[in-house]
Design an enzyme around this catalytic site. Structure first.
Site: not given
Ligand code: FBP
Length: 316
Positions: A64, A70, A93-94, A113, A115-116, A265
């Protein structure tokens, strides 16, 4: 007579008293997560002002794109937790692998994580820090059922700290005027059912058969049905915890094993939902029973109100 609010630190100290062999190390660790959360909150709240939105040009362990906030949040949590002297190993996560502090190692393993939902910061949508704590053990890839604590810090309309140590789920709201998290949601119980579903339907045609059957049936028969999807797991799960319903990130053709990360997560948020009386399912298993094979394992997830999950499970 004004009823004094209970601060998070006081509450954690109080909970410590219910553990006769407590050394204070765990309390120290939690208060350090609280401290880091306040600093991240102050930066998230002014992302539009400071050049912290930009892309760093780097990609993280799971490919990512890493943005400045982040990296800032990750480095702050790494430094703060390492400096606490309570950590045996850290997993973010990073980062591709576990990080072991060189000196004064502690008893705990923290997965986080930083900053989710961070891809939403440039449009001011709620994001959050997710954390999961285990006691150190020979094998750090323990099932989620071995968590001793889990929680998240929500950077939204208000800043909230939600956590469990296995005795229910409690929520604290940051009072910016005094810089303290105050108890605002004691012993949160998820509603047993709500006609609210949360999923990215753009992938509908690639979802597994059970999920498609469930969504078709829901839309055909459910009175007062609402679709709510922020695209930030911590925000979608927090709404589900408070208002009820179901959050889904199922397996799809692009992510046959699911998109979200099991240990970083899914397990902490599933532990919170279960502690509030809800349910969580990954495929046909409780995610908390899955034995991870690697730090960045992914899994499909459906979690939420018990009756919503029972109806989902009934769609075989
Ligand atoms: P990160 O931002 O920590 O990488 O998390 C992934 C995420 O953004 C979740 O928070 C969210 O539920 C999901 O991906 C959204 O996925 P999509 O854009 O495929 O719906």
């Amino acid at each position: 007579m004004h009823t004094p609010s209970i601060s998070l630190t006081e509450f954690i100290l109080d909970e410590e008293r219910s553990f006769p062999d407590a050394t204070g190390g765990f309390t120290h660790l939690l208060t350090q997560i609280e401290y880091a959360g306040k600093i991240i909150a102050s930066h998230v709240k002014k992302t539009g002002l400071v050049d912290i939105l930009g892309k760093t040009g780097e990609v993280n362990a799971t490919h990512d794109e890493v943005i400045e906030i982040d990296r800032f949040s990750n480095n702050l949590l790494m430094d703060t937790l390492e400096a606490s002297g309570q950590v045996y190993a850290l997993a973010s996560e990073e980062l591709a692998d576990f990080h072991y502090p060189e000196k004064n190692q502690g008893e705990y393993v923290v997965f986080f994580d930083p900053l989710d939902g961070s891809s939403n910061t440039d449009v001011d949508i709620t994001v959050g820090t997710i954390f999961s704590i285990y006691k150190k053990s020979d094998n750090l890839l323990q099932p989620g059922s071995k968590q001793i604590a889990a929680g998240y810090i929500l950077y939204g309309t208000s800043v909230m700290f939600i956590y469990t140590v296995g005795h229910g789920v409690h929520g604290f709201t940051l009072d910016p005027s005094i810089g303290s998290f105050l108890l605002s949601h004691r012993d949160i119980k998820i509603p047993s059912y709500a006609p609210i579903y949360s999923v990215n339907e753009a992938y509908y045609h690639t979802f597994d058969e059970r999920t498609r059957k469930y969504l078709d049936d829901l839309k055909k028969h459910e009175e007062g049905l609402k679709s709510r999807y922020v695209g930030s797991m911590v925000a979608d799960v927090h709404r589900t915890l408070i208002k009820g319903g179901i959050f889904l990130n199922p397996s799809d053709r692009e992510n046959p094993n699911g998109k979200l990360r099991l240990m970083i997560e899914i397990n902490p948020l599933s532990y919170i939902i279960e502690q509030a009386g809800g349910k969580a399912i990954s495929g046909d298993k409780n995610p908390l029973d899955i034995i991870p094979s690697s730090l960045h394992d992914r899994a499909p997830i459906a979690l939420g109100s018990p009756e919503n999950i029972d109806r989902y499970l009934a769609k075989r």
